[in-house]
Design a protein around this motif. Structure first.
Motif, PDB file in Angstrom:
ATOM      1  N   MET A   1      12.947 -54.738  74.682  1.00  0.00           N
ATOM      2  CA  MET A   1      13.215 -54.760  73.236  1.00  0.00           C
ATOM      3  C   MET A   1      12.363 -55.847  72.584  1.00  0.00           C
ATOM      4  SD  MET A   1      15.341 -53.435  70.805  1.00  0.00           S
ATOM      5  CE  MET A   1      16.808 -52.889  71.649  1.00  0.00           C
ATOM      6  N   THR A   2      11.670 -55.508  71.514  1.00  0.00           N
ATOM      7  CA  THR A   2      10.827 -56.441  70.782  1.00  0.00           C
ATOM      8  C   THR A   2      11.646 -57.137  69.705  1.00  0.00           C
ATOM      9  OG1 THR A   2       8.873 -55.059  71.151  1.00  0.00           O
ATOM     10  CG2 THR A   2       8.757 -56.657  69.355  1.00  0.00           C
ATOM     11  N   THR A   3      11.620 -58.455  69.709  1.00  0.00           N
ATOM     12  CA  THR A   3      12.331 -59.233  68.705  1.00  0.00           C
ATOM     13  C   THR A   3      11.332 -59.754  67.678  1.00  0.00           C
ATOM     14  OG1 THR A   3      14.030 -59.895  70.301  1.00  0.00           O
ATOM     15  CG2 THR A   3      13.828 -61.227  68.306  1.00  0.00           C
ATOM     16  N   ILE A  22      12.860 -51.775  62.549  1.00  0.00           N
ATOM     17  CA  ILE A  22      14.172 -51.498  63.146  1.00  0.00           C
ATOM     18  C   ILE A  22      14.235 -50.043  63.595  1.00  0.00           C
ATOM     19  CG2 ILE A  22      16.632 -51.234  62.617  1.00  0.00           C
ATOM     20  CD1 ILE A  22      16.318 -53.730  60.801  1.00  0.00           C
ATOM     21  N   HIS A  26      12.661 -52.234  67.089  1.00  0.00           N
ATOM     22  CA  HIS A  26      12.631 -53.693  67.123  1.00  0.00           C
ATOM     23  C   HIS A  26      14.006 -54.271  66.783  1.00  0.00           C
ATOM     24  CE1 HIS A  26       8.059 -54.507  66.663  1.00  0.00           C
ATOM     25  NE2 HIS A  26       8.217 -53.229  66.983  1.00  0.00           N
ATOM     26  N   THR A  27      14.295 -55.424  67.356  1.00  0.00           N
ATOM     27  CA  THR A  27      15.393 -56.253  66.872  1.00  0.00           C
ATOM     28  C   THR A  27      14.796 -57.170  65.817  1.00  0.00           C
ATOM     29  OG1 THR A  27      16.596 -56.223  68.962  1.00  0.00           O
ATOM     30  CG2 THR A  27      17.046 -58.060  67.467  1.00  0.00           C
ATOM     31  N   LEU A  29      14.924 -59.969  62.764  1.00  0.00           N
ATOM     32  CA  LEU A  29      15.618 -61.085  62.136  1.00  0.00           C
ATOM     33  C   LEU A  29      15.083 -61.226  60.720  1.00  0.00           C
ATOM     34  CD1 LEU A  29      15.379 -63.583  65.124  1.00  0.00           C
ATOM     35  CD2 LEU A  29      17.232 -62.006  64.576  1.00  0.00           C
ATOM     36  N   ALA A  47      20.686 -55.867  60.447  1.00  0.00           N
ATOM     37  CA  ALA A  47      19.924 -56.922  61.119  1.00  0.00           C
ATOM     38  C   ALA A  47      20.669 -58.246  61.004  1.00  0.00           C
ATOM     39  CB  ALA A  47      18.536 -57.034  60.485  1.00  0.00           C
ATOM     40  N   ARG A  48      20.131 -59.278  61.632  1.00  0.00           N
ATOM     41  CA  ARG A  48      20.723 -60.609  61.527  1.00  0.00           C
ATOM     42  C   ARG A  48      19.916 -61.429  60.529  1.00  0.00           C
ATOM     43  NH1 ARG A  48      21.267 -65.829  63.601  1.00  0.00           N
ATOM     44  NH2 ARG A  48      19.460 -65.860  64.984  1.00  0.00           N
ATOM     45  N   GLU A  71      18.742 -65.837  70.001  1.00  0.00           N
ATOM     46  CA  GLU A  71      17.893 -64.863  70.702  1.00  0.00           C
ATOM     47  C   GLU A  71      17.116 -65.486  71.854  1.00  0.00           C
ATOM     48  OE1 GLU A  71      19.248 -63.148  67.120  1.00  0.00           O
ATOM     49  OE2 GLU A  71      18.034 -64.968  67.305  1.00  0.00           O
TER      50      GLU A  71
END
Length: 231
Positions: A1-3, A22, A26-27, A29, A47-48, A71
């Motif tokens: 998973m790509t942050t 998203i 992707h995760t 932020l 999302a956060r 993260e």
């Protein structure tokens, strides 16, 4: 998973890039200066939210610490936060005006990149995308056939020229980190009273593309949705 961490992600290009990334898995932020707007955007996206003011050392350090605690890493940093600067005649521009524009558009990138590099370096494929502009391109602003040549905005254009050069220098001097700049193109956003002919989705094409590159992807390039841009 790509942050992926995106500054200025509560609206416009930043928000649309977040939405699309998203959707691509992707995760994301959502970084924003305004807590209420940032949190609302993050909630709408799923999302956060991470509060960040790119002009404030303490705020940027706190944002990096927040991400480190939650993260522990990021794979992609999108330096999207930017300002157009004051809309007034050139002979009325002051040093204070210039300082305010460059502090967000240029120094803000240095500030955020410096704080997030330790997190990026924990990634197997660290990527930085800096949102620049064709308005900072010598080629585009001197080409009568291009819309960029029809505007005079000394502070915004010079700040974006600096962003592109900063990008190429980071790419040369940060081995292992891919650093590229993006020209969204003349897109309908609040920067231009929604007058641009491109949709907000079209304006994020290059951001999404460069935020999604693999280990064999480019570095040190300035690209728009059609390819490499002359600058």
């Amino acid at each position: 998973m790509t942050t992926t961490f995106i500054t200025g992600a509560n609206k416009s290009l930043g928000y649309e890039a977040a939405r699309r990334l998203i959707a691509a898995g992707h995760t994301v932020l959502v970084g924003a200066r305004d807590v209420e707007r940032g949190r609302a955007a993050a909630d709408a996206l799923g999302a956060r939210f991470v509060q960040i003011d790119v002009t404030d050392d303490a705020s940027v350090a706190a944002a990096a610490a927040d991400v480190a605690a939650h993260e522990g890493t990021i794979d992609v940093l999108v330096n999207n936060a930017g300002v157009s600067g004051p809309h007034k005649p050139t002979d009325e521009l002051t040093a204070a005006d210039a300082t305010a524009v460059f502090d967000v558009n240029v120094v803000g990138i240095v500030r955020v990149t410096h704080a997030f590099l330790p997190l990026l370096r924990t990634s197997a494929n660290p990527v930085v995308v800096n949102v620049s502009s064709g308005m900072g391109s010598f080629e585009a602003t001197h080409d009568a056939a291009r819309v960029e040549s029809s505007f005079a905005a000394p502070l915004y254009t010079s700040s974006k020229a600096a962003v592109t050069m900063l990008t190429t220098q980071y790419a040369k001097s940060l081995p292992g980190v891919k650093v590229n700049a993006v020209d969204p193109g003349y897109t309908a956003t609040d920067f231009n009273g929604n007058s641009g002919p491109q949709t907000i989705t079209e304006g994020t094409d290059a951001i999404v593309e460069l935020a999604s590159i693999g280990s064999d992807g480019p570095t040190g390039q300035f690209r728009d949705r059609h390819g490499v841009v002359g600058w």
